[in-house]
Every structure is written in structure tokens, then in C-alpha cells.
Design a protein around this motif. Structure first.
Motif, mmCIF file in Angstrom:
data_model
loop_
_atom_site.group_PDB
_atom_site.id
_atom_site.type_symbol
_atom_site.label_atom_id
_atom_site.label_comp_id
_atom_site.label_asym_id
_atom_site.label_seq_id
_atom_site.Cartn_x
_atom_site.Cartn_y
_atom_site.Cartn_z
ATOM 1 N N LYS A 116 16.228 49.789 27.203
ATOM 2 C CA LYS A 116 15.494 50.878 27.786
ATOM 3 C C LYS A 116 16.194 52.166 27.323
ATOM 4 O O LYS A 116 17.558 52.473 27.860
ATOM 5 C CB LYS A 116 15.092 50.979 29.333
ATOM 6 C CG LYS A 116 14.226 52.071 29.697
ATOM 7 C CD LYS A 116 13.841 52.073 31.033
ATOM 8 C CE LYS A 116 12.580 50.902 31.197
ATOM 9 N NZ LYS A 116 12.203 51.273 32.779
ATOM 10 N N LEU A 117 15.760 53.018 26.481
ATOM 11 C CA LEU A 117 16.651 54.129 26.078
ATOM 12 C C LEU A 117 16.416 55.060 26.933
ATOM 13 O O LEU A 117 15.670 55.541 27.656
ATOM 14 C CB LEU A 117 15.654 54.530 24.605
ATOM 15 C CG LEU A 117 15.705 53.550 23.575
ATOM 16 C CD1 LEU A 117 15.206 53.960 22.285
ATOM 17 C CD2 LEU A 117 17.161 52.869 22.987
ATOM 18 N N VAL A 137 23.953 45.928 31.093
ATOM 19 C CA VAL A 137 25.066 46.446 30.024
ATOM 20 C C VAL A 137 24.265 47.800 29.370
ATOM 21 O O VAL A 137 23.304 47.421 28.610
ATOM 22 C CB VAL A 137 25.298 45.261 29.323
ATOM 23 C CG1 VAL A 137 26.370 46.031 28.305
ATOM 24 C CG2 VAL A 137 26.024 43.982 30.143
ATOM 25 N N ALA A 138 25.330 48.503 29.004
ATOM 26 C CA ALA A 138 25.037 49.804 28.242
ATOM 27 C C ALA A 138 24.908 49.494 27.062
ATOM 28 O O ALA A 138 25.910 48.789 26.309
ATOM 29 C CB ALA A 138 25.897 50.922 28.469
ATOM 30 N N ALA A 139 23.777 49.895 26.086
ATOM 31 C CA ALA A 139 23.938 49.851 24.664
ATOM 32 C C ALA A 139 24.403 50.978 24.063
ATOM 33 O O ALA A 139 24.096 52.171 24.572
ATOM 34 C CB ALA A 139 22.293 49.464 24.313
ATOM 35 N N VAL A 140 25.043 50.775 23.011
ATOM 36 C CA VAL A 140 25.883 51.841 22.218
ATOM 37 C C VAL A 140 25.707 52.136 20.728
ATOM 38 O O VAL A 140 25.285 50.830 20.342
ATOM 39 C CB VAL A 140 27.375 51.821 22.733
ATOM 40 C CG1 VAL A 140 27.479 52.160 24.333
ATOM 41 C CG2 VAL A 140 28.004 50.748 22.197
ATOM 42 N N GLY A 167 25.109 48.301 19.633
ATOM 43 C CA GLY A 167 26.221 47.461 20.235
ATOM 44 C C GLY A 167 26.358 47.290 21.747
ATOM 45 O O GLY A 167 25.575 48.047 22.448
ATOM 46 N N ASN A 168 27.126 46.267 22.186
ATOM 47 C CA ASN A 168 27.251 46.014 23.773
ATOM 48 C C ASN A 168 28.274 46.948 24.093
ATOM 49 O O ASN A 168 29.806 46.801 23.747
ATOM 50 C CB ASN A 168 27.755 44.499 23.698
ATOM 51 C CG ASN A 168 27.786 44.045 25.071
ATOM 52 O OD1 ASN A 168 28.556 44.621 25.922
ATOM 53 N ND2 ASN A 168 27.151 42.750 25.382
ATOM 54 N N ILE A 195 23.097 54.740 24.393
ATOM 55 C CA ILE A 195 21.996 55.072 23.938
ATOM 56 C C ILE A 195 20.865 54.722 25.171
ATOM 57 O O ILE A 195 19.798 55.060 25.000
ATOM 58 C CB ILE A 195 21.464 54.825 22.671
ATOM 59 C CG1 ILE A 195 21.551 53.122 22.279
ATOM 60 C CG2 ILE A 195 22.278 55.511 21.424
ATOM 61 C CD1 ILE A 195 20.742 52.728 21.249
ATOM 62 N N GLY A 196 21.356 53.770 25.873
ATOM 63 C CA GLY A 196 20.425 53.362 26.924
ATOM 64 C C GLY A 196 20.887 52.110 27.524
ATOM 65 O O GLY A 196 22.246 51.703 27.664
#
Length: 257
Positions: A118-119, A88-91, A45-46, A98-99
Motif C-alpha cells: 500500500k503506497l 515491512v516498509a517498501a523502499v 526493495g525490502n 514508498i509504502g
């Protein structure tokens, strides 16, 4: 509920009578956050918009000129270019980052790129990489061989679905070749739906497992028209990866899946 309240009151009294200090009570959700497996075909997710899609596949960044690096900081995940963009963080959920996305620059109208996330090193041990235990070949299969080619994908919403490539052509909306995919059998469920953006389109060709596309979205809906086909739009994986390499001088080596 009354019994639970009584038990809590008795527990608090016992703690306060036997502990010499300040006692603070917090909800367990404020202390622990559940950590789900990070897996290809699962959700991604964003972190700003909350929009959810699919983690397509894992890979490793390689510097084009300096050779391979074994650093865990180079473990990445791919998804759809319109889902999330750089910085932007990935969730997986609201409190489960998570990255950080490093590509592309803007995803609001991006219909030709993949997102490269990038994790974080802390999530590496949570990765569930292998389901099929096969290497992915990423290359251009001749257009004439793609028509009616059986394909499948693993999406966060619909799981595994099977389909066939219906059209490979130049769409003005995309300004380059894209593919449309139909369910394998007429009257069956759609090949993809909301939340499946970013899933990798896979096919078996001449004895190898090929990654040919990335899910962009569902059927193109026209006002006042009834859609009779549940089409999925996918962009070409090879071309999207090449755009990233040309811009960053880094290549992506995909993991086994």
C-alpha cells in the motif's frame, strides 16, 4: 580541494559575521533526500533486508462487498511474494520509503503469492504509471495455448526482455503449476536476472494484453551440473491475486501500463 576548503571557510565567516544567532552546518544529504520516480518495472526493495526486486504493476484495492473507493490510500503496487511481507516498509533506496507491505504474511519461503504494497499518500504524485498505455487483462489462458507463447517483461535490472513460455507444469517444489520462460532466441541473454523478481510477465493473446505471471527467480541450479538453459521461473498472476482476494475480501484492479 584547497580552493573548495577556502571558499567554505570564507562562506562560513561571512554567515557568522552577518547572522545574529546560532549557526549550524549540516551535510546536504542530511537535509535533502533525492526522490526518484516510482514506476512499474522499476526498483522496489525490502526496508529491513535491503533486498531489491521489481515493482511489477500499480493497482487499486476494492472492497469486495462495499464497492469501489476513490481514496488515494488504496493505491497499491505488486511485486514478488518472496521479496517483502506484511508490516515491512517498501523502499526505493535506504532513505526513500514508498509504502508498507500488507500481504503476504511471510515471504521467507513464499513462492506462490504476490506482495501487495500500500503506497504512502505522499508518493502518489511521484508515480509514473503509463508506458504502453494499455489495459491489462488478467485471466487464465488455456495451458495448451501458453506453450511457446511469446512473452515480455520490464525488470528493474534488465529492462525489457522478450522470451517464450517453455513449460507449464506442476513442480513439486512449488506444489502447483508454474511456468518456465526461455529467452526468445537461443544464445541470447537471459530473460531475467537478480533484481527482476516481481516483474509482470506480459503477452498478447487474441488482441489483448494479458498479464499471465510474476517473476519468481532464475534458473534452477543443481550441484555438480552445468546448466545449459537460462530459465526463468514465474508463478501465475491470476492465482496469486485470487489467493489475496480469498484471504482479505478485497480485489485488486490493475492500472493501465
Amino acid at each position: 580541494m584547497a580552493i573548495d576548503a577556502q571558499k567554505k571557510a570564507e562562506l562560513r565567516k561571512c554567515i557568522e559575521e552577518n547572522f545574529n544567532g546560532v549557526v549550524c552546518y549540516k551535510s546536504i544529504s542530511d537535509v535533502f533526500s533525492p526522490h526518484c520516480a516510482v514506476r512499474w518495472g522499476g526498483p522496489l526493495g525490502n526496508g529491513i533486508t535491503g533486498r531489491m526486486g521489481t515493482l511489477g504493476v500499480f493497482g487499486t484495492l476494492r472492497d469486495t462487498f462495499e464497492g469501489p473507493s476513490q481514496s488515494e490510500n488504496n493505491i497499491i503496487a505488486l511485486s514478488s511474494g518472496h521479496l517483502i511481507h506484511e508490516n515491512v516498509a517498501a523502499v526505493l533506496s535506504v532513505n526513500d520509503r514508498i509504502g508498507m507491505c500488507i500481504w503476504p504474511a511471510n515471504s521467507s519461503n513464499n513462492i506462490v503469492d504476490v506482495s501487495v504494497v500500500k503506497l504512502d499518500p505522499i508518493v502518489i504524485d511521484r508515480i509514473q504509471r503509463v508506458i504502453l498505455n494499455e489495459k491489462i487483462t488478467v485471466g487464465d489462458i488455456p495451458k495448451s495455448h501458453l506453450l511457446d507463447q511469446p512473452v515480455f517483461k520490464y525488470g528493474a535490472t534488465t529492462g525489457r526482455t522478450d522470451g517464450r513460455i517453455n513449460i507449464v507444469d506442476d513442480f513439486q517444489l512449488f506444489d502447483e503449476d508454474v511456468m518456465t520462460i526461455l529467452p526468445r532466441r537461443p544464445q541470447s541473454n537471459e530473460f531475467s536476472t537478480n533484481g527482476d523478481s516481481g516483474a509482470i510477465v506480459l503477452t498478447r493473446y487474441r488482441g489483448k494484453l494479458h498479464g499471465v505471471g510474476v517473476i519468481y527467480g532464475g534458473c534452477l541450479t543443481l550441484p555438480n551440473c552445468q546448466n545449459i538453459r537460462e530459465e526463468t521461473i514465474a508463478v501465475f498472476l491470476r492465482r496469486a491475486m485470487d489467493r489475496f482476494t480469498n484471504a482479505t475480501q478485497q480485489t485488486i484492479e490493475l492500472d493501465r501500463i
